[in-house]
Design a protein around this motif. Structure first.
Motif, short mmCIF file in Angstrom:
data_model
loop_
_atom_site.label_atom_id
_atom_site.label_comp_id
_atom_site.label_asym_id
_atom_site.label_seq_id
_atom_site.Cartn_x
_atom_site.Cartn_y
_atom_site.Cartn_z
N CYS A 235 0.77 -1.08 0.07
CA CYS A 235 0.06 0.11 0.06
C CYS A 235 0.72 1.17 -0.13
CB CYS A 235 -0.87 0.08 1.33
SG CYS A 235 -2.14 -1.31 1.33
N SER A 236 2.12 1.24 -0.50
CA SER A 236 2.99 2.28 -0.51
C SER A 236 3.93 2.21 -1.43
CB SER A 236 3.83 2.23 1.06
OG SER A 236 4.71 1.23 1.43
N SER A 253 5.28 -9.16 13.21
CA SER A 253 4.43 -8.65 12.03
C SER A 253 5.50 -7.59 11.05
CB SER A 253 3.13 -7.72 12.58
OG SER A 253 3.86 -6.73 13.40
N ASP A 275 5.62 -3.65 7.13
CA ASP A 275 4.86 -3.90 8.21
C ASP A 275 3.74 -4.71 7.55
OD1 ASP A 275 2.38 -3.49 9.90
OD2 ASP A 275 3.13 -1.98 10.89
N GLU A 277 1.01 -5.95 8.73
CA GLU A 277 -0.52 -5.59 9.39
C GLU A 277 -1.06 -4.47 8.09
OE1 GLU A 277 -0.34 -4.88 13.28
OE2 GLU A 277 -0.22 -6.82 13.97
N THR A 278 -0.09 -3.48 8.00
CA THR A 278 -0.52 -2.36 7.11
C THR A 278 -0.17 -2.39 5.83
OG1 THR A 278 1.33 -0.85 7.69
CG2 THR A 278 -0.46 -1.00 9.16
N ARG A 279 0.91 -3.54 5.63
CA ARG A 279 1.18 -3.72 4.01
C ARG A 279 1.94 -2.39 3.59
NH1 ARG A 279 -2.43 -7.84 0.70
NH2 ARG A 279 -2.70 -9.41 2.47
N VAL A 280 2.71 -1.94 4.69
CA VAL A 280 3.42 -0.50 4.38
C VAL A 280 4.92 -0.83 4.39
CG1 VAL A 280 3.89 1.68 4.84
CG2 VAL A 280 1.61 1.21 4.75
N THR A 380 9.32 0.65 15.25
CA THR A 380 7.91 1.02 15.82
C THR A 380 8.21 1.74 17.05
OG1 THR A 380 7.53 -0.98 17.15
CG2 THR A 380 6.94 -1.05 14.62
#
Length: 405
Positions: A235-236, A253, A275, A277-280, A380
């Motif tokens: 997503c990035s 994760s 990441d 979870e966020t697919r970033v 993080t």
């Protein structure tokens, strides 16, 4: 005087277990000739004391190899595949790391068939079994059943033998010595080699690699319980395509990507955190991005550390691989002379074995080992991860040879 640290190398096997990082095999170039490193020695790096230990090996010793796939299961180091003087192999060996004998065993299967000969593949460990994926190798024409799982290298064939890239998945159970090729579901990754892989829980991840004449940085996940593939679409902004890089788990994760060879054949030094979870993807800058590294090893350590050892960098020359199985002209590169992430350094110095050095004295690398090169990276808010980079040459570079695939 014998060496007191592991020599610089590329295409080696490295795996961490408990207190030690274990390093075997690989090769360098000396006086413009490829030199496999000794196959009858195992190097142990003590993660607590920062010292190297060398252990001689006996038993059914594997041939000298590069591009083999290694992992540790229940105190045993397994190596499968790789490339030796005779080409790719599909032999499997193991050695007990805890009994003190360091005696190799060649494991013949009791049932099932091993994968075809290959190198530059990857593996995951799940429920005490090894799961192998991908790689570059050869098959008989009659054994190529699915072109979607074996992409033929049009420039490399000899009569009925074809070389190419694989996306096959094979599992080996060391208890029963049984090979299986499980049926997978979902859209599998394209055939590839020199990719990176990592395991988190019951999921195996694949990132990038060479696919015919291209290099990618796509990410796929294989559920090792259901054998179902899924693609992790970012997503990035994503890292550029590459091969000969590494991928390491740093939490439940998150995956850390480092280095490799770019789409235009440039060695790379960038670091990225994915990441899940966020697919970033997030780029992690560091002060030594002028020190690229490829075909190195990166192993998960303690406390989310990543332990990087060996690899090559600098000048890249394409090779002519039109004649598989014959001696191929390597492209030249240089063993990494500096740590990638540095805040503190404590050097431990040793001298190379004078009888085994054939390079002129002025070109000989100064062998030094950096005990605790590290930097704190805030991946993080709540997690602190350290990347430890091990190197045995911090002043003068020495050459290494690797092949493009």
């Amino acid at each position: 005087m014998s060496e007191t640290v592991a020599r610089e190398r590329s295409g080696h096997t490295a795996a961490a277990d408990g207190q030690y990082l274990y390093v075997w095999g690989g090769y360098v170039s000396v006086a413009e000739h490829e030199v496999f490193l000794p196959n009858d020695e195992l190097w142990l790096y003590d993660l607590e004391t920062g010292l190297w230990l060398r252990r001689g090996m006996s038993g059914t010793v594997p041939p000298s190899l590069s591009g083999t796939c290694g992992c540790i299961v229940n105190g045993l180091l397994y190596i499968f595949g790789g490339c030796c003087d005779d080409g790719q192999t599909n032999e499997l060996y193991s050695v007990d790391l805890h009994d003190g004998a360091f005696s190799w065993k060649k494991l013949e299967p009791q049932s099932g068939s091993p994968p075809s000969p290959r190198d530059k593949l990857s593996c995951w460990v799940h429920k005490g079994r090894m799961v192998y994926f991908g790689g570059y190798g050869h098959k008989l024409r009659s054994d190529i059943r699915d072109p979607k799982s074996f992409a033929v290298d049009e420039a490399s064939w000899a009569e009925d033998v074809f070389w190419g890239w694989s996306s096959e998945t094979h599992e080996f159970d060391p208890g029963s010595r049984r090979w299986t090729e499980p049926q997978t579901f979902g859209r599998a990754p394209a055939p590839r080699a020199a990719h990176a892989s990592a395991t988190i829980g019951s999921k195996g991840f694949v990132c990038g690699g060479r696919i015919k004449e291209t290099r990618t940085c796509d990410v796929f996940c294989l559920d090792l319980n259901s054998w179902t593939w899924s693609e992790i679409v970012s997503c990035s902004v994503s890292p550029s395509g590459r091969s000969w890089h590494t991928l390491s788990p740093v939490s439940d994760s998150a995956l850390f990507l480092f280095g490799g060879l770019s789409e235009d054949c440039r060695p790379m030094s960038d670091g990225w955190l994915l990441d899940l979870e966020t697919r970033v993807w997030a780029r992690k800058e560091h002060p030594h991005e002028d020190k690229p590294r490829l075909w190195h090893s990166a192993c998960p350590g303690r406390d989310s550390d990543v332990i990087v050892f060996g690899g090559s960098h600098d000048y890249i020359l394409l090779v002519d691989k039109a004649m598989p199985g014959l001696h191929r002209k390597p492209f030249q590169c240089v063993s990494v002379p500096d740590p990638v992430f540095t805040t503190q350094a404590e050097a431990r110095c040793g001298e190379p074995d004078q009888q085994n050095i054939t390079e002129p004295i002025q070109n000989r690398p100064v062998i030094r080992f950096i005990r605790s090169y590290c930097v704190t990276l805030y991946f993080t808010v709540s997690l602190i991860h350290k990347l430890h980079v091990l190197t045995d040459d911090i002043t003068v570079s020495s050459r290494a040879a690797i092949y493009i695939n």
